[in-house]
Write a protein that holds these residues in place. Structure first.
Motif, PDB file in Angstrom:
ATOM      1  N   ASP A 174      -7.995  -2.674  11.137  1.00 58.96           N
ATOM      2  CA  ASP A 174      -7.036  -3.429   9.089  1.00 58.96           C
ATOM      3  C   ASP A 174      -6.054  -4.684  10.401  1.00 58.96           C
TER       4      ASP A 174
ATOM      5  N   LYS B 267     -11.596  -5.836  -5.007  1.00 59.44           N
ATOM      6  CA  LYS B 267     -11.178  -4.930  -4.741  1.00 59.44           C
ATOM      7  C   LYS B 267      -9.560  -5.208  -3.247  1.00 59.44           C
TER       8      LYS B 267
ATOM      9  N   SER C  63       0.942  -1.122  -0.050  1.00 59.76           N
ATOM     10  CA  SER C  63       0.143  -0.093  -0.029  1.00 59.76           C
ATOM     11  C   SER C  63       0.291   1.411  -0.159  1.00 59.76           C
TER      12      SER C  63
ATOM     13  N   SER D  36     -10.060   1.091   4.788  1.00 56.84           N
ATOM     14  CA  SER D  36      -9.437   2.372   3.921  1.00 56.84           C
ATOM     15  C   SER D  36     -10.089   3.933   4.298  1.00 56.84           C
TER      16      SER D  36
ATOM     17  N   GLU E  69     -18.077  -5.643   0.498  1.00 59.92           N
ATOM     18  CA  GLU E  69     -18.153  -4.432   0.382  1.00 59.92           C
ATOM     19  C   GLU E  69     -19.648  -4.257   0.767  1.00 59.92           C
TER      20      GLU E  69
ATOM     21  N   VAL F 106      -7.201   1.753  -2.287  1.00 65.02           N
ATOM     22  CA  VAL F 106      -7.893   0.720  -3.343  1.00 65.02           C
ATOM     23  C   VAL F 106      -7.550   0.731  -4.416  1.00 65.02           C
TER      24      VAL F 106
ATOM     25  N   TYR G 229      -8.006  -3.235  -0.041  1.00 63.61           N
ATOM     26  CA  TYR G 229      -8.539  -1.603   0.845  1.00 63.61           C
ATOM     27  C   TYR G 229      -7.567  -1.751   1.911  1.00 63.61           C
TER      28      TYR G 229
ATOM     29  N   CYS H 261     -15.722  -4.451   3.651  1.00 63.58           N
ATOM     30  CA  CYS H 261     -14.105  -3.579   2.908  1.00 63.58           C
ATOM     31  C   CYS H 261     -13.977  -1.943   3.046  1.00 63.58           C
ATOM     32  N   GLU H 262     -14.719  -1.328   2.896  1.00 63.13           N
ATOM     33  CA  GLU H 262     -14.469  -0.127   3.421  1.00 63.13           C
ATOM     34  C   GLU H 262     -13.817   0.737   3.976  1.00 63.13           C
TER      35      GLU H 262
ATOM     36  N   GLN I  27      -3.524  -4.011   2.513  1.00 60.54           N
ATOM     37  CA  GLN I  27      -4.235  -4.457   1.152  1.00 60.54           C
ATOM     38  C   GLN I  27      -5.049  -6.139   1.166  1.00 60.54           C
TER      39      GLN I  27
ATOM     40  N   SER J 271     -10.909  -8.099  -0.680  1.00 62.98           N
ATOM     41  CA  SER J 271     -12.775  -8.439  -0.893  1.00 62.98           C
ATOM     42  C   SER J 271     -13.197  -9.637  -1.393  1.00 62.98           C
TER      43      SER J 271
END
Length: 167
Positions: free
Chosen positions: A117, A80, A65, A110, A95, A72, A82, A106-107, A86, A89
């Motif tokens: 995380d 994806k 990252s 980020s 998501e 993302v 995230y 997932c959102e 990283q 998903s």
């Protein structure tokens, strides 16, 4: 409707529109780009990462990252990756809703709150090891390529300041 009435509405709506735009912009600024030693310190002191594995974690995050919590990446398989680690998903998050093996959105991976995380990265590392991450496999697998954090970040002088689970 008269011109005066329209102008008055524009004068009222313009500041509201500006405020809305600023609020949306501020919402999007929930990311953080770490420096190598800063992240090392946070992971050891706040999240009790084992010092013996820190070079692997930092190398991984640098290549996955670029130390950016907001990253993302779209993949060819329509999934994806995230956040800082990283996380993909397809298996580990969902998501738009909680799900995956880490049971999280997932959102949520980020933004600048890296605690979720880290929890998911720990699950991945325990399940699949560092080999889960292509950036680690490609750039960090050979120990000669790992950063010497004791020299660059004074790793040996760092100690945990609170007591969550050790990573």
């Amino acid at each position: 409707m008269s011109r005066e009435s329209t102008a008055q509405k524009v004068r009222i709506m313009a500041p509201l529109l500006l405020l809305l735009c600023l609020m949306m912009w501020a919402k999007g600024v929930e990311s953080k780009k770490y420096m190598r030693c800063e992240l090392t310190r946070v992971l050891v002191e706040t999240y009790r990462f084992q010092k013996t594995l820190m070079s692997n974690w930092i190398c991984l995050v640098e290549h996955e990252s670029s130390l950016d919590t907001n990253k993302v990446t779209s993949k060819e398989n329509n999934s994806k990756n995230y956040g800082l680690f990283q996380i993909n998903s397809r298996d580990y998050c969902a998501e738009g809703r909680r799900g995956g093996l880490c049971n999280m959105k997932c959102e949520d991976l980020s933004n600048d709150d890296i605690s979720d995380d880290i929890a998911c990265a720990k699950t991945i590392q325990q399940r699949d090891g560092f080999k889960y991450w292509k950036g680690w496999s490609r750039y960090c697998r050979n120990t000669q390529n790992l950063p010497n954090l004791d020299v660059t970040c004074k790793l040996s002088t760092l100690s945990p300041i609170r007591s969550p689970n050790s990573f």
